[in-house]
Design a protein around this motif. Structure first.
Motif, PDB file in Angstrom:
ATOM      1  N   GLN A  49     -58.597 -16.260  44.349  1.00  0.00           N
ATOM      2  CA  GLN A  49     -59.275 -17.031  43.306  1.00  0.00           C
ATOM      3  C   GLN A  49     -58.391 -18.209  42.893  1.00  0.00           C
ATOM      4  N   HIS A  50     -58.988 -19.377  42.872  1.00  0.00           N
ATOM      5  CA  HIS A  50     -58.327 -20.589  42.372  1.00  0.00           C
ATOM      6  C   HIS A  50     -59.067 -20.981  41.096  1.00  0.00           C
ATOM      7  N   VAL A  51     -58.405 -20.780  39.962  1.00  0.00           N
ATOM      8  CA  VAL A  51     -59.060 -20.994  38.674  1.00  0.00           C
ATOM      9  C   VAL A  51     -58.230 -21.939  37.821  1.00  0.00           C
ATOM     10  N   HIS A  52     -58.847 -22.413  36.737  1.00  0.00           N
ATOM     11  CA  HIS A  52     -58.187 -23.357  35.840  1.00  0.00           C
ATOM     12  C   HIS A  52     -58.276 -22.831  34.412  1.00  0.00           C
ATOM     13  N   PRO A  53     -57.197 -22.171  33.958  1.00  0.00           N
ATOM     14  CA  PRO A  53     -57.203 -21.554  32.630  1.00  0.00           C
ATOM     15  C   PRO A  53     -57.334 -22.582  31.523  1.00  0.00           C
ATOM     16  N   VAL A  54     -57.661 -22.089  30.337  1.00  0.00           N
ATOM     17  CA  VAL A  54     -57.782 -22.909  29.132  1.00  0.00           C
ATOM     18  C   VAL A  54     -56.531 -22.708  28.287  1.00  0.00           C
ATOM     19  N   LEU A  55     -55.945 -23.807  27.839  1.00  0.00           N
ATOM     20  CA  LEU A  55     -54.717 -23.770  27.042  1.00  0.00           C
ATOM     21  C   LEU A  55     -55.039 -23.824  25.551  1.00  0.00           C
ATOM     22  N   ASP A  56     -54.405 -22.939  24.794  1.00  0.00           N
ATOM     23  CA  ASP A  56     -54.416 -23.045  23.330  1.00  0.00           C
ATOM     24  C   ASP A  56     -53.205 -23.890  22.946  1.00  0.00           C
ATOM     25  N   PRO A  57     -53.405 -25.157  22.578  1.00  0.00           N
ATOM     26  CA  PRO A  57     -52.271 -26.048  22.318  1.00  0.00           C
ATOM     27  C   PRO A  57     -51.428 -25.628  21.122  1.00  0.00           C
ATOM     28  N   ALA A  58     -51.971 -24.786  20.275  1.00  0.00           N
ATOM     29  CA  ALA A  58     -51.207 -24.345  19.107  1.00  0.00           C
ATOM     30  C   ALA A  58     -50.191 -23.256  19.463  1.00  0.00           C
ATOM     31  N   THR A  59     -50.545 -22.415  20.450  1.00  0.00           N
ATOM     32  CA  THR A  59     -49.672 -21.286  20.799  1.00  0.00           C
ATOM     33  C   THR A  59     -49.042 -21.397  22.188  1.00  0.00           C
ATOM     34  N   GLY A  60     -49.598 -22.272  23.034  1.00  0.00           N
ATOM     35  CA  GLY A  60     -49.113 -22.363  24.400  1.00  0.00           C
ATOM     36  C   GLY A  60     -49.623 -21.262  25.306  1.00  0.00           C
ATOM     37  N   VAL A  61     -50.617 -20.488  24.848  1.00  0.00           N
ATOM     38  CA  VAL A  61     -51.160 -19.387  25.643  1.00  0.00           C
ATOM     39  C   VAL A  61     -52.323 -19.898  26.509  1.00  0.00           C
ATOM     40  N   TRP A  62     -52.241 -19.600  27.805  1.00  0.00           N
ATOM     41  CA  TRP A  62     -53.317 -19.902  28.743  1.00  0.00           C
ATOM     42  C   TRP A  62     -54.177 -18.659  28.938  1.00  0.00           C
ATOM     43  N   THR A  63     -55.500 -18.814  29.049  1.00  0.00           N
ATOM     44  CA  THR A  63     -56.388 -17.683  29.309  1.00  0.00           C
ATOM     45  C   THR A  63     -57.444 -18.063  30.335  1.00  0.00           C
ATOM     46  N   THR A  64     -57.843 -17.075  31.129  1.00  0.00           N
ATOM     47  CA  THR A  64     -58.915 -17.264  32.100  1.00  0.00           C
ATOM     48  C   THR A  64     -59.446 -15.894  32.491  1.00  0.00           C
ATOM     49  N   ASP A  65     -60.672 -15.865  32.975  1.00  0.00           N
ATOM     50  CA  ASP A  65     -61.262 -14.620  33.466  1.00  0.00           C
ATOM     51  C   ASP A  65     -61.044 -14.525  34.973  1.00  0.00           C
ATOM     52  N   VAL A  66     -60.662 -13.336  35.437  1.00  0.00           N
ATOM     53  CA  VAL A  66     -60.448 -13.098  36.857  1.00  0.00           C
ATOM     54  C   VAL A  66     -61.130 -11.793  37.259  1.00  0.00           C
ATOM     55  N   ARG A  67     -61.397 -11.660  38.556  1.00  0.00           N
ATOM     56  CA  ARG A  67     -62.008 -10.448  39.100  1.00  0.00           C
ATOM     57  C   ARG A  67     -60.942  -9.668  39.864  1.00  0.00           C
ATOM     58  N   LEU A  68     -60.725  -8.431  39.470  1.00  0.00           N
ATOM     59  CA  LEU A  68     -59.622  -7.658  40.027  1.00  0.00           C
ATOM     60  C   LEU A  68     -60.112  -6.356  40.655  1.00  0.00           C
ATOM     61  N   ALA A  69     -59.543  -6.016  41.799  1.00  0.00           N
ATOM     62  CA  ALA A  69     -59.743  -4.723  42.445  1.00  0.00           C
ATOM     63  C   ALA A  69     -58.400  -3.996  42.441  1.00  0.00           C
ATOM     64  N   PRO A  70     -58.389  -2.678  42.566  1.00  0.00           N
ATOM     65  CA  PRO A  70     -57.124  -1.950  42.570  1.00  0.00           C
ATOM     66  C   PRO A  70     -56.160  -2.479  43.635  1.00  0.00           C
ATOM     67  N   GLY A  71     -54.892  -2.524  43.279  1.00  0.00           N
ATOM     68  CA  GLY A  71     -53.879  -2.986  44.213  1.00  0.00           C
ATOM     69  C   GLY A  71     -52.834  -3.837  43.527  1.00  0.00           C
ATOM     70  N   ALA A  72     -51.926  -4.373  44.326  1.00  0.00           N
ATOM     71  CA  ALA A  72     -50.869  -5.252  43.839  1.00  0.00           C
ATOM     72  C   ALA A  72     -51.300  -6.701  44.037  1.00  0.00           C
ATOM     73  N   TRP A  73     -51.229  -7.498  42.973  1.00  0.00           N
ATOM     74  CA  TRP A  73     -51.683  -8.875  42.985  1.00  0.00           C
ATOM     75  C   TRP A  73     -50.520  -9.820  42.722  1.00  0.00           C
ATOM     76  N   ARG A  74     -50.688 -11.057  43.166  1.00  0.00           N
ATOM     77  CA  ARG A  74     -49.726 -12.115  42.888  1.00  0.00           C
ATOM     78  C   ARG A  74     -50.429 -13.208  42.088  1.00  0.00           C
ATOM     79  N   VAL A  75     -49.789 -13.655  41.016  1.00  0.00           N
ATOM     80  CA  VAL A  75     -50.301 -14.727  40.162  1.00  0.00           C
ATOM     81  C   VAL A  75     -49.383 -15.933  40.337  1.00  0.00           C
TER      82      VAL A  75
END
Length: 291
Positions: A131-157
């Protein structure tokens, strides 16, 4: 838009492919506080000893370790990728993270690169679920968020970004998704993929240490697609991940679907082409072997 593309490819430097199996790859953690150069312009060779040293992440190490390609380190040049959770359940989940700067505070200012402030790649270590996604930044806190689809296993971000006034960086961190996992067979070399009725083919060969040209063609119902819509400021977007360590190579096209790439070592590379047509972004994937 014309479907022919040209891009300046990216050179990554690490001369040994880490032949990790699915289980071994799942066990490898992020490199901690290991300085490494920007992921987009690299050259040189790294010894097996250097690769092992990098995997242990000696803080403050320099020298040959500076040749590490992007995405292998969780921290670089004082910047660090911090996931809010290093484990999430399977399914559609909210992924949150911050980029912590050299001052120890979350970064809130970023340069726009290819129409976005940050590009996030989420992929399981067996190269499924890309998945190639573009998270949304909260400029007040510096926290990025996005929705992703996950299956069991080891993932790399993998986070690809340029902090304002800082270097061009790609940082990577591991994410665990509990559950039963079937060990997949090794993916064969594949030059053609079909997605939503589109047949996408790649021509050209990868040769380690040499300038290689890859040309993508897209057809639907047996007819070439020549009216691709721009995506991230270009006709297509290509990401390559090296099998074994998931070293990150990022290529952006120019005028068509022709890509120039130079890979650092022999072995298999998983390629993901994002393209936009009829207002929908689709992803085709391939596996090439560099001689």
């Amino acid at each position: 838009m014309n479907a022919g593309v040209k891009v300046a490819g990216f050179v990554a430097g690490l001369g040994v492919v880490l032949g990790l199996s699915w289980a071994a790859g799942a066990a490898v953690g992020p490199v901690l506080d290991e300085p490494a150069p920007a992921a987009h312009e690299m050259s040189g060779e790294a010894s097996g000893e250097m690769a092992e040293e990098a995997s242990h992440g000696e803080p403050g190490a320099h020298g040959d370790a500076d040749l590490l390609p992007g995405g292998l380190a969780v921290a670089e040049d004082g910047y660090r990728l911090d996931l809010a959770d290093d484990a999430l359940p399977a399914g559609s989940q909210r992924l949150a993270f911050t980029i912590v700067g050299p001052d120890g505070q979350p970064v809130t200012a970023y340069d726009v690169e290819h129409e976005k402030q940050l590009h996030l790649i989420v992929v399981r270590r067996d190269f499924r679920g890309f998945q190639h996604v573009h998270p949304v930044l909260d400029p007040a806190t510096g926290v990025w968020t996005t929705d992703v689809r996950l299956a069991p296993g080891a993932w790399r971000v993998l986070a690809d970004f340029v902090p304002t006034g800082g270097p061009d960086l790609t940082l990577g961190s591991d994410l665990q998704v509990p559950g039963a996992v079937t060990v997949p067979a090794t993916a064969p070399v594949s030059r053609t993929d079909t997605v939503d009725g589109y047949t996408v083919t790649v021509a050209g060969d990868l040769v380690a240490g040499e300038h290689s040209m890859l040309t993508m063609t897209i057809a639907r119902d047996g007819r070439p697609v020549t009216d691709l819509q721009p995506y991230l400021g270009a006709a297509g977007h290509l990401v390559a991940l090296r099998e074994g360590d998931l070293a990150y190579l990022h290529v952006h096209p120019g005028d068509g679907l022709e890509f120039a790439a130079e890979v650092p070592s022999p072995g298999r590379y998983h390629l993901y082409l994002d393209f936009r047509h009829d207002d929908v972004v689709r992803t085709a994937d391939f596996v090439l072997e560099a001689s």
